[in-house]
Design an enzyme around this catalytic site. Structure first.
Site, PDB file in Angstrom:
ATOM      1  N   LYS A 112      30.053  17.194 -21.857  1.00  0.00           N
ATOM      2  CA  LYS A 112      29.904  17.283 -20.409  1.00  0.00           C
ATOM      3  C   LYS A 112      29.869  18.736 -19.927  1.00  0.00           C
ATOM      4  CE  LYS A 112      31.494  12.640 -19.372  1.00  0.00           C
ATOM      5  NZ  LYS A 112      31.781  12.040 -20.691  1.00  0.00           N
TER       6      LYS A 112
HETATM    7  C1  LIG Z   1      31.209  10.881 -21.178  1.00  0.00           C
HETATM    8  C2  LIG Z   1      31.252  10.676 -22.647  1.00  0.00           C
HETATM    9  C3  LIG Z   1      30.391   9.757 -23.299  1.00  0.00           C
HETATM   10  C4  LIG Z   1      29.444   8.851 -22.547  1.00  0.00           C
HETATM   11  O1  LIG Z   1      28.373   9.558 -21.966  1.00  0.00           O
HETATM   12  P1  LIG Z   1      27.462   8.854 -20.842  1.00  0.00           P
HETATM   13  O2  LIG Z   1      26.538   9.914 -20.369  1.00  0.00           O
HETATM   14  O3  LIG Z   1      28.414   8.381 -19.794  1.00  0.00           O
HETATM   15  O4  LIG Z   1      26.749   7.728 -21.515  1.00  0.00           O
HETATM   16  C5  LIG Z   1      30.442   9.689 -24.681  1.00  0.00           C
HETATM   17  N1  LIG Z   1      31.299  10.460 -25.389  1.00  0.00           N
HETATM   18  C6  LIG Z   1      32.143  11.340 -24.802  1.00  0.00           C
HETATM   19  C7  LIG Z   1      33.075  12.139 -25.647  1.00  0.00           C
HETATM   20  C8  LIG Z   1      32.144  11.484 -23.414  1.00  0.00           C
HETATM   21  O5  LIG Z   1      32.992  12.363 -22.830  1.00  0.00           O
END
Ligand SMILES: *Cc1c(COP(=O)(O)O)cnc(C)c1O
Length: 464
Positions: A112
């Site tokens: 993220k």
């Molecule tokens: C947010 C997250 C996901 C999921 O990603 P999306 O874009 O919501 O599908 C998967 N793995 C981790 C470690 C995350 O923080």
């Protein structure tokens, strides 16, 4: 470039409006009215570019009429300069023609950071230009909150309020948020669960009268288009580093809110030769049931070892459905309205199109731990549980061993020590920049599970 709402309401907006809001006023999600695309020659010309340069090429057409190239370049360069690996998104080989793309070298150790580092800087640029201030309000079950705080805390023009369920997130995750310094940073622990936090946020967005005149709320969850847009870049980066675009490759993506994999779908629409896109879910598997069996039915949420994917209704799936229904907002509205109460199917031709776009697999906790252990024994690589879900799904769904398979490694294993322990592997140490995390002072306010407790706190803590 103009952006339109999936629900068909309102006027087309430019990038600035889309960045500064999140959800469209009619409750839909913003998508570009038409996508830019790149020729094979253009993509081939990016081979050898550093990550920030390549990302600039991919992002530029989406923002060109709102943000000058020099400003965009500064935002992108500064965002990735802080990553702890020089390659920013390095590829690691697991097996012949099988890879992970490591997306956890940013400040909070999850993918993220890729989007939120850039989003924070774009926001600051636009707000400074407009001489405007905003409040960011978001709820987190873990990774989004810390990435948003790290991405936005430097902005003089932003006050940021992140809700998390009191005593229901891991200690590392909590400390990654509560140790962020800055008098514009507010951690609010709500006496309730993650759904309660999300409900409070939704209600606050729908009635912003508690804010002073001229102030508005900005959403930083993955419904914000800017996050999706920034994530498209690493699909191109992986491809040109593995012989693309002259040969196709496949991706497996650990999926929760469908933001990350939707970015891969867009990369393919924009000209990148992608063979398979694998939707990897844990036992919260509504997307897998739809893709594999044409049944879209909401069920109860179950906690798993991959908590960032413990989501039942994936907000960004609406963006894909909009394309599936030939961008007909009436059909989309009808589907969304019925999806809360019924088990839904699409007709055979549409379902075929879903299956042409995605493969899928649902992975249990037992399989997740077994995959962590197996990959560790096979190659010495320690996967976090989300990435392990991705690798398992990749191995189950792969149709052509000649095509490179890349699983997106979405988090650093140190963030999810429970699963690592369950796999029988000692917890790895925290990376150097976080080594004193457990000693740093924490700042957090515990509030009752009520909208007025939160809006009251907000309005009395905004900077003038
Ligand atoms: C947010 C997250 C996901 C999921 O990603 P999306 O874009 O919501 O599908 C998967 N793995 C981790 C470690 C995350 O923080």
């Amino acid at each position: 470039m103009k952006y339109i709402s999936t629900r068909g309401g309102g006027e087309p907006q430019d990038f600035e409006q889309v960045l500064l809001t999140g959800l469209a006023p009619d409750g839909g999600l913003y998508v570009p009215a038409s996508l830019p695309s790149f020729s094979r020659d253009e993509i081939a010309g990016w081979s050898g570019l550093p990550y920030n340069e390549l990302a600039l090429q991919v992002i530029r057409p989406f923002v060109a009429d709102t943000i000058a190239e020099a400003d965009l370049r500064r935002c992108v360069d500064e965002s990735y300069a802080g990553f702890s690996h020089r390659a920013v998104a390095p590829l690691t080989m697991l097996d012949s023609n099988e890879w992970t793309l490591e997306l956890f070298h940013g400040p909070t150790l999850a993918f993220k950071d890729f989007a939120l580092q850039v989003l924070g800087r774009l926001l600051d640029h636009v707000l400074t230009r407009n001489d405007q201030r905003v409040a960011i309000l978001g709820a987190t079950s873990g990774d989004t909150g810390s990435a948003a705080l790290e991405g936005c805390r430097h902005s003089e023009r932003v006050d940021i309020f992140i809700l998390h369920p009191h005593q229901r997130i891991s200690e590392v995750q909590r400390r990654q948020m509560t140790t962020v310094e800055g008098d514009n940073v507010h951690n609010l622990a709500i006496r309730g669960n993650f759904d309660d936090c999300q409900k409070i946020v939704k209600t606050a967005f729908s009635n912003q009268d508690f804010l002073p005149a001229g102030r508005q709320l900005v959403a930083v969850n993955s419904i914000n288009w800017a996050r999706i847009m920034v994530q498209i870049a690493y699909y191109f980066y992986a491809a040109v580093n593995l012989g693309g675009p002259h040969r196709p490759l496949s991706f497996s993506v650990p999926t929760g809110n469908f933001g990350d994999i939707y970015a891969g779908y867009l990369a393919r629409q924009m000209g990148l030769p992608v063979d398979q896109l694998v939707v990897a879910t844990n036992r919260n598997d509504i997307l897998h049931r739809f893709i594999s069996g044409n049944s879209y039915q909401v069920t109860d949420l179950a906690p798993t070892y991959s908590p960032s994917m413990d989501i039942m209704v994936s907000s960004n799936f609406e963006r894909f459905l909009y394309d599936l229904f030939d961008r007909d907002p009436a059909r989309l509205r009808d589907f969304m309205a019925r999806s809360n109460s019924e088990s839904l199917q699409v007709d055979e031709a549409h379902w075929q199109r879903v299956r042409e776009n995605f493969s899928s697999y649902a992975v249990s906790d037992e399989q997740t731990c077994a995959m962590i252990r197996q990959v560790y024994d096979e190659s010495g690589v320690l996967l976090d549980p989300h990435t392990a879900v991705g690798v398992k799904a990749a191995r189950e769904c792969r149709s052509d061993p000649q095509v490179p398979m890349v699983t997106l490694a979405t988090a650093h294993p140190v963030k999810f020590a429970d699963a690592i322990k369950a796999a029988g592997i000692p917890t790895p140490p925290l990376p150097a920049h976080l080594s004193d995390l457990m000693e740093r002072p924490e700042r957090c306010t515990v509030l009752d599970n009520s909208v007025s407790a939160v809006t009251g706190y907000l309005s009395s803590h905004l900077r003038a």
